[in-house]
Design a protein around this motif. Structure first.
Motif, mmCIF file in Angstrom:
data_model
loop_
_atom_site.group_PDB
_atom_site.id
_atom_site.type_symbol
_atom_site.label_atom_id
_atom_site.label_comp_id
_atom_site.label_asym_id
_atom_site.label_seq_id
_atom_site.Cartn_x
_atom_site.Cartn_y
_atom_site.Cartn_z
ATOM 1 N N THR A 141 0.849 -1.188 0.000
ATOM 2 C CA THR A 141 0.000 0.000 0.000
ATOM 3 C C THR A 141 0.880 1.230 0.000
ATOM 4 O OG1 THR A 141 -0.025 0.191 2.374
ATOM 5 C CG2 THR A 141 -1.678 -1.255 1.387
ATOM 6 N N GLU A 142 0.266 2.355 -0.303
ATOM 7 C CA GLU A 142 1.032 3.588 -0.352
ATOM 8 C C GLU A 142 1.607 3.917 1.009
ATOM 9 O OE1 GLU A 142 -0.752 6.710 -2.753
ATOM 10 O OE2 GLU A 142 0.323 8.135 -1.500
ATOM 11 N N GLU A 143 0.824 3.612 2.049
ATOM 12 C CA GLU A 143 1.319 3.932 3.382
ATOM 13 C C GLU A 143 2.531 3.059 3.718
ATOM 14 O OE1 GLU A 143 -1.477 4.225 6.478
ATOM 15 O OE2 GLU A 143 0.048 4.082 8.040
ATOM 16 N N GLN A 144 2.444 1.791 3.321
ATOM 17 C CA GLN A 144 3.588 0.920 3.565
ATOM 18 C C GLN A 144 4.808 1.437 2.823
ATOM 19 O OE1 GLN A 144 1.880 -2.801 2.295
ATOM 20 N NE2 GLN A 144 1.941 -3.619 4.374
ATOM 21 N N ALA A 145 4.554 1.892 1.602
ATOM 22 C CA ALA A 145 5.684 2.398 0.812
ATOM 23 C C ALA A 145 6.278 3.631 1.481
ATOM 24 C CB ALA A 145 5.227 2.734 -0.597
ATOM 25 N N ARG A 146 5.391 4.490 1.984
ATOM 26 C CA ARG A 146 5.905 5.698 2.644
ATOM 27 C C ARG A 146 6.720 5.341 3.883
ATOM 28 N NH1 ARG A 146 1.081 8.859 1.323
ATOM 29 N NH2 ARG A 146 0.086 8.134 3.231
ATOM 30 N N ASN A 147 6.186 4.369 4.646
ATOM 31 C CA ASN A 147 6.934 3.954 5.834
ATOM 32 C C ASN A 147 8.294 3.384 5.448
ATOM 33 O OD1 ASN A 147 5.036 4.739 7.650
ATOM 34 N ND2 ASN A 147 4.036 2.743 7.786
ATOM 35 N N ARG A 148 8.233 2.561 4.398
ATOM 36 C CA ARG A 148 9.502 1.967 3.949
ATOM 37 C C ARG A 148 10.471 3.049 3.521
ATOM 38 N NH1 ARG A 148 11.413 -0.490 -0.820
ATOM 39 N NH2 ARG A 148 9.489 -0.159 -1.980
ATOM 40 N N PHE A 149 9.930 4.091 2.900
ATOM 41 C CA PHE A 149 10.790 5.199 2.485
ATOM 42 C C PHE A 149 11.483 5.820 3.684
ATOM 43 C CE2 PHE A 149 12.294 8.450 -0.225
ATOM 44 C CZ PHE A 149 12.247 9.631 0.491
ATOM 45 N N GLN A 150 10.713 6.086 4.699
ATOM 46 C CA GLN A 150 11.311 6.732 5.862
ATOM 47 C C GLN A 150 12.318 5.814 6.537
ATOM 48 O OE1 GLN A 150 8.713 9.172 7.999
ATOM 49 N NE2 GLN A 150 9.960 9.182 9.851
ATOM 50 N N LEU A 151 11.991 4.535 6.625
ATOM 51 C CA LEU A 151 12.917 3.599 7.244
ATOM 52 C C LEU A 151 14.224 3.538 6.464
ATOM 53 C CD1 LEU A 151 10.481 0.701 8.133
ATOM 54 C CD2 LEU A 151 11.712 2.136 9.729
ATOM 55 N N GLU A 152 14.105 3.471 5.146
ATOM 56 C CA GLU A 152 15.326 3.364 4.358
ATOM 57 C C GLU A 152 16.111 4.663 4.414
ATOM 58 O OE1 GLU A 152 14.320 1.780 0.531
ATOM 59 O OE2 GLU A 152 13.801 -0.169 1.395
ATOM 60 N N LEU A 153 15.394 5.785 4.477
ATOM 61 C CA LEU A 153 16.071 7.069 4.620
ATOM 62 C C LEU A 153 16.889 7.092 5.900
ATOM 63 C CD1 LEU A 153 16.414 10.085 3.787
ATOM 64 C CD2 LEU A 153 14.327 10.552 5.026
ATOM 65 N N GLU A 154 16.259 6.658 6.997
ATOM 66 C CA GLU A 154 16.985 6.642 8.255
ATOM 67 C C GLU A 154 18.155 5.683 8.207
ATOM 68 O OE1 GLU A 154 14.583 6.025 11.722
ATOM 69 O OE2 GLU A 154 13.098 7.493 11.092
ATOM 70 N N SER A 173 12.558 12.588 8.851
ATOM 71 C CA SER A 173 11.238 12.766 8.267
ATOM 72 C C SER A 173 11.338 13.362 6.872
ATOM 73 C CB SER A 173 10.403 13.688 9.145
ATOM 74 O OG SER A 173 10.979 14.975 9.110
ATOM 75 N N THR A 174 10.311 13.102 6.127
ATOM 76 C CA THR A 174 10.228 13.713 4.816
ATOM 77 C C THR A 174 9.514 15.032 4.987
ATOM 78 O OG1 THR A 174 8.161 12.564 4.458
ATOM 79 C CG2 THR A 174 10.143 11.491 3.675
ATOM 80 N N ASP A 175 10.276 16.006 5.435
ATOM 81 C CA ASP A 175 9.607 17.278 5.707
ATOM 82 C C ASP A 175 9.264 18.014 4.416
ATOM 83 O OD1 ASP A 175 12.670 18.993 6.681
ATOM 84 O OD2 ASP A 175 12.221 17.521 5.151
ATOM 85 N N VAL A 176 9.789 17.491 3.332
ATOM 86 C CA VAL A 176 9.330 18.034 2.042
ATOM 87 C C VAL A 176 8.147 17.182 1.587
ATOM 88 C CG1 VAL A 176 11.492 19.046 1.304
ATOM 89 C CG2 VAL A 176 11.103 16.628 0.990
ATOM 90 N N SER A 177 7.733 17.404 0.372
ATOM 91 C CA SER A 177 6.484 16.777 -0.046
ATOM 92 C C SER A 177 6.540 15.263 0.091
ATOM 93 C CB SER A 177 6.192 17.132 -1.496
ATOM 94 O OG SER A 177 6.885 16.250 -2.340
ATOM 95 N N MET A 178 5.427 14.693 0.436
ATOM 96 C CA MET A 178 5.364 13.261 0.700
ATOM 97 C C MET A 178 5.135 12.465 -0.576
ATOM 98 S SD MET A 178 5.558 12.589 4.013
ATOM 99 C CE MET A 178 4.454 11.326 4.596
ATOM 100 N N GLY A 179 5.275 13.126 -1.722
ATOM 101 C CA GLY A 179 4.931 12.417 -2.957
ATOM 102 C C GLY A 179 5.907 11.322 -3.338
ATOM 103 N N ILE A 180 7.086 11.363 -2.746
ATOM 104 C CA ILE A 180 8.113 10.449 -3.245
ATOM 105 C C ILE A 180 8.059 9.119 -2.513
ATOM 106 C CG2 ILE A 180 9.938 11.224 -1.686
ATOM 107 C CD1 ILE A 180 11.517 11.137 -4.589
ATOM 108 N N LEU A 181 8.255 8.076 -3.274
ATOM 109 C CA LEU A 181 8.238 6.732 -2.705
ATOM 110 C C LEU A 181 9.545 6.034 -3.058
ATOM 111 C CD1 LEU A 181 4.615 5.697 -3.687
ATOM 112 C CD2 LEU A 181 5.441 6.380 -1.439
ATOM 113 N N PRO A 182 9.936 5.073 -2.269
ATOM 114 C CA PRO A 182 11.190 4.395 -2.557
ATOM 115 C C PRO A 182 11.031 3.487 -3.772
ATOM 116 C CG PRO A 182 10.085 3.334 -0.731
ATOM 117 C CD PRO A 182 9.262 4.534 -1.076
ATOM 118 N N PRO A 183 12.129 3.181 -4.428
ATOM 119 C CA PRO A 183 12.027 2.308 -5.596
ATOM 120 C C PRO A 183 11.516 0.940 -5.202
ATOM 121 C CG PRO A 183 14.317 2.838 -5.118
ATOM 122 C CD PRO A 183 13.489 3.604 -4.167
#
Lengths: 136, 252
Positions: free
Chosen positions: A7-20, B206-216
């Motif tokens: 889901t998009e939320e899962q993807a967003r969470n994954r994004f933040q986790l990978e960013l960290e 945090s993604t303090d910029v726009s939340m539009g981006i998703l990881p590959p």
């Protein structure tokens, strides 16, 4: 790890986790920690590190607050580096060098810019001399 | 000329020989008849006829020889022409090859240029964004140390144990309860000691910029959860602070 459909939320969470996580790689002590527990020897982990290289792309890199992590990530692609990180001395050395670089960065840059400016000044006087010959 | 036939030269020479023989005989006969006074009418007429015949043959052969000479000359002229044309063609060939080489080089360079243009275009970023980003990473002292930094200062060019623990990574196990405050329950020490600069929600996480981006997307399973995602994370992270030699560990 997320499956093929997330889901998009899962993807967003994954994004933040990978960013960290990718930024944690800037910490040599954390790298030493990972090495000593054998994570850096496991093939899936090595694959994951290769996957994380996407943070080098500009549209992702703009989220990184600690850019040193990208350099560490590049180094981590090499097996030799991963092997060396098991030593605490190695990690300590990296830490010291990193901090020294961080400390003296602004001074180094101004010195570099001064050198460049001097170089340009040396080249510039040659150009006006062409115009001076007419006045002589 | 066919090999079976005699060449014109040979024919000419044999005719000449015949004429020579015949004329010699005639002269001998004449000389003989003068001394002997015998009528040799038959033979001398014969010889005369033969002589005339041979002479005619000789004349014809000479004509042929002249023709052949002319033809031969023409052939030589034509051969010269052919040689000239040949060298012209070779010259043109050389020039063509040169032209092709130059064009190939030009095309190659043009392609390289296009490639580099494409590459530059791909990597083009608005200067505003670059400045914004440069400001971000410099203002937080992530790239360059603060001017008043001395050894003993806990700030680092990388996320410290504290920052790592209080992020999403450090709190996966209790993400549902993770409201604003990212501190672990046992982190009372740290909680009380936080300088104002370090807010609980660190901007590096945090993604303090726009939340539009998703990881590959990655379809394949790496086979292992990266460390930090497990429940044991808390213990590991606690242990890490003893491993690190940084002076950021608040042990007192």
């Amino acid at each position: 790890m997320a499956g093929v459909m997330e889901t998009e939320e899962q993807a967003r969470n994954r994004f933040q986790l990978e960013l960290e996580f990718v930024q944690c790689l800037a910490n040599p002590n954390y790298l030493n920690f990972l090495a000593q527990r054998g994570y850096l020897r496991e093939k899936p982990f090595v694959n994951y590190l290769k996957y994380l290289l996407y943070w080098k792309e500009p549209e992702y890199a703009k989220f990184l607050k600690y850019p040193h992590c990208l350099h560490m990530l590049e180094l981590l692609q090499y097996e030799h580096f991963r092997k060396e990180l098991v030593n605490a001395q190695c990690a300590k050395f990296i830490d010291e060098q990193q901090i020294l670089h961080w400390q003296h960065y602004s001074r180094k840059r101004t010195r570099l810019q001064q050198a460049l400016a001097e170089q340009q000044q040396q080249q510039q006087p040659q150009a006006p001399s062409h115009g001076n010959t007419t006045s002589k | 000329m066919a090999a079976a036939e005699k060449s014109t030269k040979e024919k000419l020479l044999s005719t000449l020989d015949d004429i020579e023989v015949l004329s010699r005989e005639l002269i001998e006969m004449l000389a003989l008849s003068r001394s002997q006074k015998l009528p040799q009418s038959g033979e001398d007429t014969q010889i005369l006829e033969l002589l005339v015949q041979r002479d005619k043959e000789f004349q014809e052969l000479m004509q042929t020889a002249m023709e052949q000479g002319r033809v031969h000359q023409e052939m030589q002229t034509l051969e010269k022409e052919v040689e000239k044309r040949d060298s012209d063609i070779q010259q043109l060939q050389k020039q063509l090859k040169e032209a092709e080489h130059i064009l190939a080089t030009a095309v190659y360079q043009a392609k390289e240029k296009l490639k580099s243009i494409e590459k530059a275009r791909k990597g083009s970023i608005s200067s505003e964004e670059i400045i914004k980003y440069a400001h971000r990473i410099s203002a937080s002292n992530a790239v360059c140390a603060p001017l008043n930094w001395v050894p003993g200062d806990p700030r680092r060019p990388y996320p410290t144990d504290l920052e790592m623990r209080s992020g999403m990574l450090g709190n996966i196990s209790n993400m549902s309860t993770n409201g604003v405050n990212g501190h672990l329950p046992g982190d009372a020490l740290a909680a009380g000691r936080l300088p104002d600069v370090l807010t609980p929600q660190y901007p590096w996480q945090s993604t303090d910029v726009s939340m539009g981006i998703l990881p590959p997307h990655h379809g394949n399973d790496f086979g292992l959860e990266p460390p930090g995602h497990n429940k044991e994370n808390e213990d590991d992270v606690e242990a890490m602070s003893t491993d690190s030699s940084s002076s950021s560990s608040d042990s007192d």
